[in-house]
Each structure stands twice: as structure tokens, then as C-alpha cells.
Design an enzyme around this catalytic site. Structure first.
Site, PDB file in Angstrom:
ATOM      1  CG  MET A 184      -9.700   3.798 -22.049  1.00 41.08           C
ATOM      2  SD  MET A 184      -8.870   2.323 -22.459  1.00 41.08           S
ATOM      3  CE  MET A 184      -7.690   3.079 -23.659  1.00 41.08           C
ATOM      4  CB  CYS A 185     -12.798   8.260 -20.469  1.00 39.15           C
ATOM      5  SG  CYS A 185     -13.720   7.733 -22.053  1.00 39.15           S
ATOM      6  NE  ARG A 186      -7.814   9.260 -17.015  1.00 39.28           N
ATOM      7  CZ  ARG A 186      -7.543   8.444 -16.250  1.00 39.28           C
ATOM      8  NH1 ARG A 186      -6.535   8.849 -15.553  1.00 39.28           N
ATOM      9  NH2 ARG A 186      -7.508   7.060 -16.585  1.00 39.28           N
ATOM     10  CG  ASN A 204      -8.483  11.614 -21.666  1.00 42.76           C
ATOM     11  OD1 ASN A 204      -8.904  10.488 -21.833  1.00 42.76           O
ATOM     12  ND2 ASN A 204      -7.408  11.648 -21.141  1.00 42.76           N
TER      13      ASN A 204
END
Lengths: 284, 284, 284, 284
Positions: free
Chosen positions: B1-3, B40
């Protein structure tokens, strides 16, 4: 400023239209003869009707002259109706979601030209798009907004009226913002059966548009030419500029006109007249 | 979900932050430990302050683990303040204009999370963006709209208030459309001097967020560690998940809080409370 | 057929060289004036010396005129010595590993031109590359093979001799295969301190090459020009074609010559004479 | 470490094979169950037989899960025989010319696995490729070299013998260089009519390989399943790992065996035995 090609007729291998001729569409991507800019290297797209009612779309941000996948696909895919478009971007990002043709259900839409000072009037145009259609907008190109305006104005019921209203709406909004020469270009749209083509600009100095002579006439003119013997009687190609130099093949569509090609469609060109919008125009 | 990762301190080579540690940000692009999704791989972005007040941005749609250019740049560019983000797309297209961080003048903004049912409420959110800012929107990601809402609500004057109002507005619009759990995530924004970081979700079950212990403390804890001797006293890193396993380095930011790091900024975390919007919320 | 630019002097922001002038290198990517082809849209590369002895490299397959990242990086990165290259591919694939400049340790190498009928003689050329260097070859371009031949012939000890031997070897192998006009082009190579530039073709009709007049002379010619006051005394630019039209700035390098620019290097141009190869030439 | 799928039977829409099943090939690109690595995001390729004897190829460096064009094409293209491959790169660059399947005339070739310490032995392998085939090598992947070795050893006349000789040659060259475990993997190759599949590794611990049960048996097992009623009697799929969990559908191909599927081909698996090379092996 973009170049495009639309084909309808018996199924034709895409490579005939994309790579054939002394001035093929892919050759035009590197060096077009009649374009506002010689280079149309900012991506391209192909939309074709095949296995389903919904057409397939292949789009890429690479220059068409470089795209190995396009060459492969064009050598394998045949279709009775397809659109291809090469892009010379003006302002909006070079990304797949800004490549033509755009699609909604079984409809395709493409454009060579622009909405002038799009950044200035974009918000007012977007707000006029039907809220149920709005979430479908994927990119940021002026043409996609024009397509969704035309859909809002009933493209699927009466394409010619809807496109003329969409352009009329653009002109009306632009007038409020004092944007000159709001619309420029040629447009093609299709439902998978017929193709509607439009040539118009607010300044009456529109990008070029050509349509092929009907095949029976071409066969009489060139009895020895194999190609004309092979393609179907109803085959037609509509293009931004001729793919070659054979006399009698390419007919220029006059300024401010539109026409339609398809089964049971009446031949002949009609005047293009921007329609007064049926919805209210926001005050600038 | 993104970093994501934000750094501020003495100039640091980007590769220290991007490729360093047993769980580096680039390693997380292939396999994150704490992310909602392990992979990701849907593009990434780096924003850094250097030669000018306006930060530079490098964005790509390739997975970060694959991008040879990122590796090259990270080995050459040093910066006293930079943001990096790896993306796991949910819905919006994988294209550079949807990659974080987003930029407006000297400001950067990035986010791990989402606006729930964005397609449903996007139009109402977009309409609330200041018309003078509207033409700057380049992509179609939920986070970019959130950024422009925060700008509309005064991000450049009071970042914390503006972000809380933007989230409050999202929640209010969502309520009208009966969209549950409207906002999820962690956010970082900067003017090139200070970094504001936020952790919040409408359901109070937010994505993780960590900040490094101050360097003087780390030096006492680990007198033998060269790295801590080399970086500046004021160096801080804020991350979605720890880059390694060294005890005492990474402190979790609690649920529903925000903080700011920067010269003359008061330390300490404060509660995040979505603010009632100062503008009217459209009826669904 | 490609265009390139090499700079050495006090640190200069890349954008001055890439986007400056009425005929900037990026402008040449869309429309060069002196190139064999007007369009150089098949990728590009930048190599610059900065944080380390090993230069950084940024390469992309997009046309330079379109690459947003190039624009960003050029506005942030300053360097005392850099190479930039825009590509018009002839035959080998458009992929990053075929973009110039090529790198080996602290050396860079780039080329405008070609090895004629490369497919015919490639195998013999590759076999002559030192087996310890062979695994470093990453792409399939003729220039990369030429670079590795020059490395094999001692580029790092005596660049001028090595390049003349590499070209001599190409000509000798081509003769065995009856390939006419085997080598064409201009070459630049650097160790990060000096730049060696070469102009030569087997047919003695080589691609153009220009070098700037020394800065003290330019200051006398144009006392009112700020730019010439600002750049360092030792600044030099070597280019495929002039970046602008200012009289007295650009000097054409004559046919079949080479020169070197750098600290303690003797000025002046010397004749380029392909050297008889020191290794045996395979029988075709 | 890559995953692949080969299909032969009545024409099937590619999307059935690429996106169908609870563990579809595209799902495996993000998260494979049996792969050496869970993520296969370093590009992909599709090769299919259609309009011509030469198959079409579509290759991309994007992760398959992200590629919108793949989704479009898979929904339009039907083929009686196709190969698809998703890549997890080990060492060689992520570029289209390194994506499987590889093609020579009407043949396709793909591989899941690797040649160990390829950089060490690549030069000796390349030198053994027939000089007339050598110029066709487009990329830098170990598999492409293996394919050209197999072509050199007569793949087009006797595929099974040629692949066993190519692997034997790799093992012999590796032995000279003291490279352990030289070959690992599963291979598929086709002439557009039959598919040869191989499972072998020098260490006898090979990547998994499965083939579907014949359709008449599946129809008896699952009389109620529509899909098995619809596909042709001779349909077969060969895969790196099962696309779903339906019992009785997927049969593991045993260690060190090979088989062939196609019209008039004898069923049954045979032992894979690397063949002593018919050409001399260079001394290291």
C-alpha cells in the site's frame, strides 16, 4: 500535432494500414508531410474491433517508429474496423492514459488538434461532464475531456449532434474566458459499425483530412492494381494525410464538414456547425 | 500500500537511506515486512532539496528494485532533506504523474494509504480545490487531490491545520455519500526546512509510522557505531517501517498523532483531529 | 545519427548545456541542423563526475525532449566534467544498455556514427575483446564493442593510441569481409580529468565536430556577455554541432584529427591515423 | 526465478490462460506459490501462432500484473498454441530483448532457471554458436544463448537431442571452469505444432513442472464442469506451477525427464540425459 487513420471494410491486417505506402502512418511518426509539426513521437495508440463488442486498445508512450511490439501486433491482428493515432503532445503529459483513441463501452474517439488554452477552461469543461461518467476519465488530455463532453451530450444516440454540441460548448466556455480560437482539429469516432469523421476549427483553418475514393471507382481507375482487387467493395480509409501519392485515391474533406461511413449510412458530407449548448455555461 | 521515508539533517547521500540497512526502502519494494501488501512495485519517486528552493523530483513507473537510474542517482546525490516513496497502486494508473512525492512550489507531499471509494467522491473533492490551483493537478491519484485540498486549506501557512482540514473534508464528503472508513494512512509534507508527519485513519487503525531516536541518545547507546558518529546531531528519519533491527533506534508514532521535525520546531507529538471544513460540503 | 556534447571546466549546472542556446542539445533531439537525420529520438544518456571517482550515468529510451526526469536532474546536478548523448538508432535495439555514454571504472566513452555492416563483422570484433573485459559488455551496440576494443588496446594508458588501434582493427576486419567504409564518426572519451575527442571516417567524410574558443579570447570578443564572465577560464565544450549562432564561439575540428582538453594537456590538434592492430586479424 | 505456461489445443483466448484460475500466471507474477522467489516482476513475454507461420511476440519490462496492454491483448487474441513467461531476473538487464520467449523463424523457446556463473562461461558458450546464427542474438540473457546453442546443435531437426546436447555442452564448459551446478531449470520449445518440455538440473533438484491431464479423462472426472466440455479433446497446458487447486488436473513432470505434445506425437515421458557435445569444448 498528431496524425490518425481510421479503417472500415473487410478484415485487414493492421500492418497494411500502419506500415504500408510511401508515407505510412508509422513513417509519419518520424516525418509527416502535412502535420503542423514533422515529428509525432509522443506515443501512439491502436483501437480495434475483434473478439468482442468492446474494442481492444494498445497504447504506448514510445515513438511508433521504435515500438517493436506494435510491429509484431500489426503483423498478427486483422480487424474490420480500427483506429490508429500517433501523438505530438502539446502540454499534457506523455503517458498511456493520454494516448488516443479513448474508449467508452463499444465507442472509440480520437482527435488531431487541440483545445486552446486548455488549462484556463479545463475546470469549467470537466464540471459539465455527467457525474456518472466523470469517474471514467483516466488521463489529463484535452481530447479525453472533449470525448466525455460529447458522451454527456448524447454521442451514443446522435454522434454528429453530440460532437457539434461539445465543440459549441467549448466555444461558449472559451468566450466567457476570452480565449481565442478555442477549437482546432479533426475528430473520428465509432461504435464499431460506422465511423463519423469531423473537420472543423473555430478559426476556419482546420487540420487536413482525407478519405479514400470508393473501391469500385478505384478498380476502374487502376484495373491492374492487385490491392484494389483484394480489398472489399465497401472498404474506406480516413486519414490526416495521404499514405501515398497515387492519383485519384485520396480526397480532401472540405473545411467545416463532417461525414459518416458505414452499413446503411447515407453518403455525402454535411456542414459542421457548432451547436449551442443545451446546458448552462458557467460564468468565468 | 506504499512505503515511504523522509530524511532531514546534514547532507546525506541518498543511497544511505535507499539501499542501507537490512530492510532498506528498496528492499521493501520487493518485500516489505509491515506493509498491507508485501510488494511495492508500482513505481516510486524521490524528491530532494539541492541547487534551488524548488526541490528536484525523480519518478519512475518501474519497480524501485529494478531501476538502474535510481541506483546511479542515489550514489551521486546528497541532500539535507529528501523524501522517497515506493508505490503499491490501488486503482489509479501506474504512471509518473501518479508517483509520490507531489510538488507545489517549494513543497513536497507523500502518503501511504488511500481515500476509500475514491471514484465515488472524487468529483466533489476536485470541485473544492481552489480554481487557481486546479490546473496544476497532473495525475489522477487520490493523494494528489488530498495535497491540493490541503493547499486550498492553507498548507503553506499552517500545514498541520490544513492537513487536518483536508482529512476532515474528505470525511464530510464521504459521509454524504455513505462511504465508510474514508481516510487511511500516513502523510509527510515539507517546505524544504521542516517535515510534518501524520498518522491517522478514520477507523483508528492506521498504517505504521516510525521516527528515529535523536542522534545524541543513539551515540550514548551505541558509542562504537561509526554511522551515529558521522551523521549530524539534528538528523532524523521518518519511515513507514524500520530499515533495520537495531534496538532503540526506531520509535513508533502512536495512532492519531502528528509531529514536526525542523530547525526551531518544538519537539513532541500532538493529537491528529480531522478539522471541520471551513467550506461547504456538497450534497451527494 | 546521434549528437553529443562534452563539457569540462568549473562545475556547471547540466541544464546550461542541455537546454541552453538557440540550438540546445535537447532541441537537437527533436530537430538537429547538421545531423545525418533531423530526429535523435531513440533514447539518450548523461554521464557526470561528482561524488565519486566513478561517474554517475542516467540513461533512458525516451526521446530527450520528452523526458521529465532529465529536465529535473539537469536543474539540480552540477559537474566539472560531463558527457551527454542523444541517440538516433541504426539497427541495434532501443534499450538503456545501448545508450551512450558507456562506462568502465572511471572512464566514459561516446560516439556519433557507426561501424558499417556491424552484423557481418561483430563476431570477429567481439572475439578480440580481452576475455577479462568481455563479461562487462551489457548491450548490443557497435559503439560499446568499439569501447571494449579500445580498452583492450590500452585506452586507460594511452587513449589516443588505443582509439586509433581500435579503428584500425575495425578497418582490418572489415577488409577481410569486404565491408566498405567500415568506420564513421566522432568519439569522445574521458578519465574524469581530460577529454579526448576524435573525428574520423574511413571514407574521409566524417560527422561534424566543434570545440569552443578558449574563454579568455571569448571575453575579449564579447566583453559585455555575462556568461563568458561567469564560466571558468579553462571551460571548454566539444559538440557535434554548435548550440547557437554566436560568431567566433564554435570552431570546427578538421577532418581526420584528434585533440585533448584537460589540466596540463598540450593544446592543438593532431592527425588521426588508424593504427595497424597489434593482434592478429581473423580470416573471414 | 520465472514462471511459464505453454498451451496447445483448439484456439483459446489468451486471457483464459493468463488471468484464469485461482493462481493464474499473472497472479503468480505478484505472488507465486512454488517459485524460488515469490515475485516475478521483471518483465514478461507472450508468443503466439496466428496469422503467419512466424509467431507474434509481445514483450514488456513492466510487471505483468501492471501491464494494461497485456490485459487488452489477452482479451482479443485467440491462438491454438502459445507461450507465456513472467520473469524474475538474475543478473542480466531488465529489457525487452532479455524477455522470453525467444524466437528463431517459426520456433519459440523459453526457460525457468539459469546457467550458473554465466558471466564466467558466457564467452566460451557464445563462441560455440554457429557464426551464421550469431548476429541474430539480440539480448544478453543466458537463456537466449542456450537457445542459440540448441539451434546450433540441430533444434529444428531433433529438438530433444539438441536441447540435451546444449545442456551437455554447458556442463562440459562449466567443468573446465570449475563452475558447480551449471544448469537449472525447465524449458519449453515449439515449432508451432508440437511442444517439447524439459525438466532437468545438474544437481538433480529441478524447478517444478506440471502438465494437465488429458481432456477426455477430465470430462469423466468432472462431468459437470463447463470448461472441460468446451475445450478441445487434444488441449494441453504445461506450466511451472498449477493455475488452481482442482484435484486430478495437474500432474507433476518427474525430475530429469522430457516429453512432447502435438499431433501424431507419441505420448509419455522420457529420461533427460545431457548429451556429450559433438563439438570441441574450449580449454578454460
Amino acid at each position: 500535432m498528431c496524425r490518425w487513420l481510421a479503417y472500415s471494410g473487410a478484415p485487414l491486417l493492421l500492418e497494411e494500414a500502419l506500415y504500408g505506402g510511401t508515407n505510412s502512418l508509422v513513417a509519419q511518426s518520424l516525418k509527416s508531410r502535412l502535420g503542423a509539426e514533422p515529428t509525432n513521437g509522443d506515443g501512439f495508440g491502436v483501437g480495434w474491433y475483434g473478439a468482442r463488442a468492446t474494442p481492444g486498445i494498445y497504447r504506448s508512450t514510445e515513438p511508433a517508429w521504435n515500438d517493436q511490439n506494435l510491429h509484431e501486433l500489426a503483423g498478427q491482428i486483422s480487424s474490420p474496423l480500427f483506429f490508429t493515432h500517433i501523438r505530438a503532445a502539446i502540454g499534457s503529459a506523455v503517458q498511456q492514459t493520454n494516448c488516443h483513441p479513448f474508449r467508452h463501452e463499444n465507442w472509440l474517439f480520437m482527435h488531431n488538434g487541440y483545445i486552446n488554452e486548455f488549462a484556463t477552461i479545463k475546470r469549467d469543461l470537466i464540471l459539465a461532464v455527467d457525474p456518472s461518467l466523470y469517474p471514467e476519465i483516466q488521463g489529463t488530455a484535452d481530447t479525453e475531456v472533449l470525448f466525455f463532453l460529447a458522451l454527456t451530450f448524447g454521442l451514443q444516440d446522435d454522434p454528429a449532434a453530440a460532437v457539434q454540441e461539445a465543440v459549441g460548448f467549448v466555444e461558449a466556455v472559451a468566450a466567457r474566458h476570452e480565449v481565442p480560437h478555442p477549437f482546432q482539429g479533426t475528430i473520428a469516432t465509432t461504435d464499431g459499425e460506422s465511423i463519423w469523421a469531423f473537420r472543423y476549427s473555430s478559426e476556419r483553418n482546420s487540420r487536413s483530412l482525407f478519405v479514400t475514393t470508393d473501391i469500385p471507382t478505384l478498380r476502374k481507375l487502376y484495373p491492374e492494381r492487385e490491392l484494389f482487387g483484394e480489398v472489399s467493395e465497401n472498404a474506406r480509409m480516413i486519414v490526416s494525410e495521404p499514405l501515398g501519392d497515387v492519383a485519384g485515391v485520396w480526397n480532401e474533406v472540405p473545411e467545416s464538414t463532417w461525414g459518416v461511413v458505414g452499413p446503411g449510412r447515407e453518403q455525402g458530407l454535411r456542414p459542421f456547425r457548432p451547436k449551442e449548448p443545451s446546458i448552462s455555461v458557467p460564468v468565468a
